[in-house]
Write a protein that holds these residues in place. Structure first.
Motif, PDB file in Angstrom:
ATOM      1  N   UNK A 225     -20.133   7.211   3.747  1.00 38.37           N
ATOM      2  CA  UNK A 225     -19.777   5.875   3.270  1.00 38.37           C
ATOM      3  C   UNK A 225     -19.912   5.898   1.751  1.00 38.37           C
ATOM      4  N   UNK A 226     -19.005   5.236   1.058  1.00 38.95           N
ATOM      5  CA  UNK A 226     -19.132   5.179  -0.403  1.00 38.95           C
ATOM      6  C   UNK A 226     -18.675   3.833  -0.927  1.00 38.95           C
ATOM      7  N   UNK A 227     -19.146   3.536  -2.108  1.00 35.78           N
ATOM      8  CA  UNK A 227     -18.893   2.244  -2.743  1.00 35.78           C
ATOM      9  C   UNK A 227     -17.653   2.371  -3.622  1.00 35.78           C
ATOM     10  N   UNK A 228     -16.705   1.465  -3.428  1.00 35.30           N
ATOM     11  CA  UNK A 228     -15.467   1.479  -4.202  1.00 35.30           C
ATOM     12  C   UNK A 228     -15.348   0.138  -4.916  1.00 35.30           C
ATOM     13  N   UNK A 229     -15.377   0.166  -6.233  1.00 34.80           N
ATOM     14  CA  UNK A 229     -15.283  -1.069  -7.019  1.00 34.80           C
ATOM     15  C   UNK A 229     -13.955  -1.083  -7.757  1.00 34.80           C
ATOM     16  N   UNK A 230     -13.351  -2.261  -7.851  1.00 32.23           N
ATOM     17  CA  UNK A 230     -12.086  -2.414  -8.580  1.00 32.23           C
ATOM     18  C   UNK A 230     -12.305  -3.450  -9.679  1.00 32.23           C
ATOM     19  N   UNK A 231     -12.068  -3.041 -10.920  1.00 33.79           N
ATOM     20  CA  UNK A 231     -12.371  -3.883 -12.073  1.00 33.79           C
ATOM     21  C   UNK A 231     -11.129  -4.424 -12.754  1.00 33.79           C
ATOM     22  N   UNK A 232     -11.235  -5.670 -13.172  1.00 36.74           N
ATOM     23  CA  UNK A 232     -10.269  -6.256 -14.094  1.00 36.74           C
ATOM     24  C   UNK A 232     -11.001  -6.380 -15.431  1.00 36.74           C
ATOM     25  N   UNK A 233     -10.531  -5.602 -16.408  1.00 36.02           N
ATOM     26  CA  UNK A 233     -11.211  -5.535 -17.706  1.00 36.02           C
ATOM     27  C   UNK A 233     -10.309  -6.181 -18.753  1.00 36.02           C
ATOM     28  N   UNK A 234     -10.816  -7.201 -19.452  1.00 33.61           N
ATOM     29  CA  UNK A 234      -9.947  -8.008 -20.315  1.00 33.61           C
ATOM     30  C   UNK A 234      -9.082  -7.208 -21.283  1.00 33.61           C
ATOM     31  N   UNK A 235      -9.599  -6.152 -21.886  1.00 24.09           N
ATOM     32  CA  UNK A 235      -8.773  -5.456 -22.887  1.00 24.09           C
ATOM     33  C   UNK A 235      -7.981  -4.273 -22.319  1.00 24.09           C
TER      34      UNK A 235
ATOM     35  N   UNK B 133      -4.844  -2.931 -19.576  1.00 26.18           N
ATOM     36  CA  UNK B 133      -3.634  -3.525 -19.005  1.00 26.18           C
ATOM     37  C   UNK B 133      -3.437  -3.241 -17.520  1.00 26.18           C
ATOM     38  N   UNK B 134      -4.407  -2.569 -16.904  1.00 26.38           N
ATOM     39  CA  UNK B 134      -4.284  -2.354 -15.457  1.00 26.38           C
ATOM     40  C   UNK B 134      -5.663  -2.404 -14.821  1.00 26.38           C
ATOM     41  N   UNK B 135      -5.673  -2.604 -13.497  1.00 24.82           N
ATOM     42  CA  UNK B 135      -6.944  -2.599 -12.767  1.00 24.82           C
ATOM     43  C   UNK B 135      -7.456  -1.163 -12.669  1.00 24.82           C
ATOM     44  N   UNK B 136      -8.764  -1.016 -12.572  1.00 24.79           N
ATOM     45  CA  UNK B 136      -9.364   0.316 -12.624  1.00 24.79           C
ATOM     46  C   UNK B 136     -10.452   0.428 -11.553  1.00 24.79           C
ATOM     47  N   UNK B 137     -10.346   1.487 -10.729  1.00 29.49           N
ATOM     48  CA  UNK B 137     -11.379   1.744  -9.722  1.00 29.49           C
ATOM     49  C   UNK B 137     -12.533   2.546 -10.319  1.00 29.49           C
ATOM     50  N   UNK B 138     -13.743   2.276  -9.836  1.00 30.76           N
ATOM     51  CA  UNK B 138     -14.922   3.069 -10.193  1.00 30.76           C
ATOM     52  C   UNK B 138     -15.633   3.416  -8.893  1.00 30.76           C
ATOM     53  N   UNK B 139     -15.952   4.711  -8.716  1.00 34.13           N
ATOM     54  CA  UNK B 139     -16.647   5.135  -7.503  1.00 34.13           C
ATOM     55  C   UNK B 139     -17.479   6.371  -7.791  1.00 34.13           C
TER      56      UNK B 139
ATOM     57  N   UNK C  26     -15.001  -8.128 -10.901  1.00 31.24           N
ATOM     58  CA  UNK C  26     -15.021  -6.975 -10.015  1.00 31.24           C
ATOM     59  C   UNK C  26     -14.848  -7.382  -8.559  1.00 31.24           C
ATOM     60  N   UNK C  27     -14.210  -6.507  -7.803  1.00 34.42           N
ATOM     61  CA  UNK C  27     -14.176  -6.588  -6.347  1.00 34.42           C
ATOM     62  C   UNK C  27     -14.762  -5.286  -5.842  1.00 34.42           C
TER      63      UNK C  27
END
Lengths: 303, 303
Positions: free
Chosen positions: A124-134, A136-142, A266-267
């Motif tokens: 099992x792993x944690x998958x985060x999806x970020x909207x970062x103001x500066x 231009x696209x969403x970015x996953x961090x895991x 973040x989601x």
């Protein structure tokens, strides 16, 4: 990919409403999220927990428990609640599992149960999806929260788990940056060695449905200018969709720097089980809870 | 502490101008920084390198080499340049060493020379000072660039090196957060164990002139609300001045996320030698070079 987390809602398939199984819904914050999701017609819910408590809290926030798509199932103890909520997903009564008012350990114990749990064999792993103001696209961090010091094989599964979620948000071939402090292989830094191996495993077809490049330092992964400055001319450098960190230490610090210093939203879900798992905590904002639910809803079809 | 990096210039002592020894000044970007510093009356310079090349570049950017406080000393090879520039600091002709147009290895080799170098017995470590737009104070990060996986003793020296610089910018008793992914000790995470030991070493007076608390997760270190949420009631939680990271992996990723996602500006020097060392790179902006020079100038009295 969509620019904002809010716009991911447009990707939720609406022909058949998905059902979210909530493990202990006797919690004000959780029921507020349920109410919002029902109002926005995102999904239906199976609420497990003490029926009296749930009823009282629902009344206090003006949530009508007879609303279409809302079912309460009474269980008393947290272990019974966790088991029943997980079994509902196991038996395909629900497509998503959501943690309510119980501990992460209590729900994960039921998820990992060999008889009625949701194991797939992957970590099992944690998958985060970020909207970062500066940006231009969403970015996953895991993985910023579950695996402390993953082995090479665990990193393979962590990447697969994140790629599965990325497919759910519409990225057919997500770009994965295997992060390290430098872009060259340095045997004193195991993260650079693992990153090189993961890249070649991708080239050999051992990790599919994504493009991996590494080692990449953070700047090489997110800035085309920085990548070009280091003569990195890959399809991933500067345009990564998924940042795969070497340890929880890196992931946790980055996660929080995005939130606290870069004003990110973040989601996040847990991937690697038979269904997406939402592990919201009390510290999460109501908005963040809905974002995580949305991420689970758009990616559940890939599980 | 001052809110902006630019305002640190007010702390530079002006009674006696300090002298900066530049190892290979035959570089346009370096001489532009020298010109700016002279114009702002920050310090004087001893420029080592090929005199003809330096003269030609100076002419091209309208830098008058006969300006007061500017001395050129001719050396041809990079190893001679590095040795002479370091020796000028060793013999107290200059108070600060600055890397120009040669490699980091070339200058560090001379710095570490046992005969004429600048060793103190401490490890050398990288100390960065950030101005982050949404934060109300400047924040140190160490070590993001020199020590890969520091031992406990090396962490002690890394903290001492950063505290020395913090004293230079006017923080009498800087607050040091020993970062980890969680605020509780978890033996599977060595960063949490080391952080606990460093905290107690500080309590016992083995690390002085600062307040240390750890383990602290990033949010516990920088947000009073997050610290309070976790029942962390220390003098450091939520108000840290120095973020001490467990590995270069964490430090490097945080450093770059501050720059690229949080729009931060940064000053950085190497601490642990007999004088501050400025290791600017070509990728640094002119503004960043002046900030680093300023940080070296305000902290040199503590070396």
């Amino acid at each position: 990919m969509k620019r904002s987390l809010a716009s991911l809602k447009w990707n939720i398939q609406q022909e058949t409403k998905q059902i979210v199984s909530v493990a202990n819904a006797a919690d004000k914050e959780v029921l507020i999220a349920v109410k919002t999701a029902l109002k926005e017609e995102l999904c239906f819910f199976l609420l497990f927990g003490d029926e009296t408590k749930i009823t009282n809290i629902a009344e206090s926030i003006h949530l009508d428990l007879s609303t279409d798509g809302l079912v309460v199932r009474h269980e008393s103890t947290n272990s019974d609640i966790a088991r029943s909520a997980v079994m509902a997903v196991h038996h395909k009564e629900a497509q998503i599992l959501m943690k309510g008012n119980l501990s992460t350990n209590e729900i994960l114990k039921a998820v990992l149960n060999k008889e009625y749990g949701l194991r797939t064999g992957n970590v099992l792993s944690h998958v985060a999806l970020f909207e970062i103001p500066n940006q231009d696209r969403l970015l996953f961090l895991t993985d910023a929260a579950m695996n402390i010091t993953p082995s090479l094989q665990e990193k393979v599964e962590i990447i697969n788990n994140a790629v599965q979620v990325a497919h759910g948000v519409g990225l057919e071939e997500p770009k994965v940056a295997a992060l390290a402090p430098v872009e060259v292989i340095n045997q004193a830094m195991p993260s650079t060695v693992d990153a090189a191996v993961l890249t070649q495993m991708n080239n050999r077809g051992q990790i599919k449905d994504c493009l991996i490049d590494g080692p990449l330092a953070f700047d090489n992964a997110v800035s085309l200018e920085a990548a070009s400055h280091k003569n990195i001319h890959s399809d991933v450098g500067g345009t990564a969709d998924i940042l795969m960190v070497p340890t929880i230490e890196v992931g946790n610090a980055l996660y929080k720097s995005f939130i606290y210093f870069a004003n990110a939203t973040v989601a996040a879900i847990i991937s690697g089980a038979k269904a997406p798992i939402i592990l919201t905590s009390r510290a999460d904002s109501a908005e963040s809870k809905i974002h995580s639910l949305t991420l689970a809803l758009v990616s559940s079809k890939t599980f």
